[in-house]
Design an enzyme around this catalytic site. Sequence first.
Site, PDB file in Angstrom:
ATOM      1  N   GLU A 186      34.336  38.832  48.678  1.00  0.00           N
ATOM      2  CA  GLU A 186      34.198  38.881  47.221  1.00  0.00           C
ATOM      3  C   GLU A 186      35.484  39.433  46.635  1.00  0.00           C
ATOM      4  O   GLU A 186      36.010  40.442  47.116  1.00  0.00           O
ATOM      5  CB  GLU A 186      33.017  39.773  46.828  1.00  0.00           C
ATOM      6  CG  GLU A 186      32.877  40.002  45.327  1.00  0.00           C
ATOM      7  CD  GLU A 186      31.719  40.936  44.978  1.00  0.00           C
ATOM      8  OE1 GLU A 186      30.684  40.868  45.674  1.00  0.00           O
ATOM      9  OE2 GLU A 186      31.860  41.736  44.031  1.00  0.00           O
ATOM     10  N   GLU A 191      36.419  44.750  36.790  1.00  0.00           N
ATOM     11  CA  GLU A 191      35.116  45.338  36.508  1.00  0.00           C
ATOM     12  C   GLU A 191      35.334  46.529  35.586  1.00  0.00           C
ATOM     13  O   GLU A 191      36.333  47.249  35.706  1.00  0.00           O
ATOM     14  CB  GLU A 191      34.409  45.786  37.782  1.00  0.00           C
ATOM     15  CG  GLU A 191      33.868  44.663  38.633  1.00  0.00           C
ATOM     16  CD  GLU A 191      33.062  45.187  39.808  1.00  0.00           C
ATOM     17  OE1 GLU A 191      31.816  45.157  39.732  1.00  0.00           O
ATOM     18  OE2 GLU A 191      33.678  45.621  40.792  1.00  0.00           O
TER      19      GLU A 191
END
Length: 306
Positions: A186, A191
């Site tokens: 990933e 974020e």
Amino acid sequence: MPTFRVFRGRAPLLALAVAVLSSACGGEGTGSPPVSSPTPPQPTGPGTPGINETGGIPSGFRLVWTDEFDVAGLPDSTKWSYDIERNSAGWYNNELQYYANARLENSRVENGVLVITARREDLSGAGLGDWSGQRYSSARLITRDKATWTYGFVEVRAKLPCGVGTWPAIWMLSAPPQSAWPDDGEIDIMEHVGFDPGVVHATMHTGAYNHTRNNAKTATTNVADACNEFHRYQLTWTASRIKVGIDDRNYYQYSNDGSGNAEWPFDSPQFLILNIAVGGDWGGQMGVNDAIFPVRMEIDYVRVYQ
């Protein structure tokens, strides 16, 4: 070093010299010392994640895919679809949102930008067969089955939502067929958790390094106006190294040391994801402030170069 006794007379000295020479040469009169095998290189791991390097589009790369969001309405269905697979079962990380499918209230293009909106609302009367009682709605746009890439430079110009309980992300997952997370890898390009405004995170998740093992390789940078201004969130991905940056300055790296798939699963296609999660194990650590909704992430463009 061994110490030899001093012999008196030439014969013993000659015998000693022959013995020492024979031993040093490996015997049998080869005349060459034995060659030892070199110690094989040891894995060095991905390296220190925090860096400070010049970024931007690598020299020689050309634009291969883009969405400039210049047509109003729902996002371009030839480029984006909606990830709604866990609405009935509940989303990972104990997140609280319902991800809507092609619903203008949650994802639309207007004034040249894509707007993803998270809302506090009751959807019990909306006739949604996969709704399972969530009190928040949002959208999770993906390019899976539309476009995937192995290596390249990704740039997303975006303005982030703020507010306690928000968890927007720009990230990538392995294209099907997939085995199991995190073995496929990933790539978290951006974020941001609303209880910590202005702190932007980049992380790679692999079988060897991930948050469930408490050893995820992550780095942060401060973008004080991330919720008020647009910034360019950037990924540079090659066969040997991944770098993440903002506005042409890289602050994160993850290197391929050749150890194997557990450390480096990043040699196969991945697809792009844009979403706002609500609450969850990380985003909801300080609760969710219902007074902030609706909140929106605005994306000016998405561009991929190779």
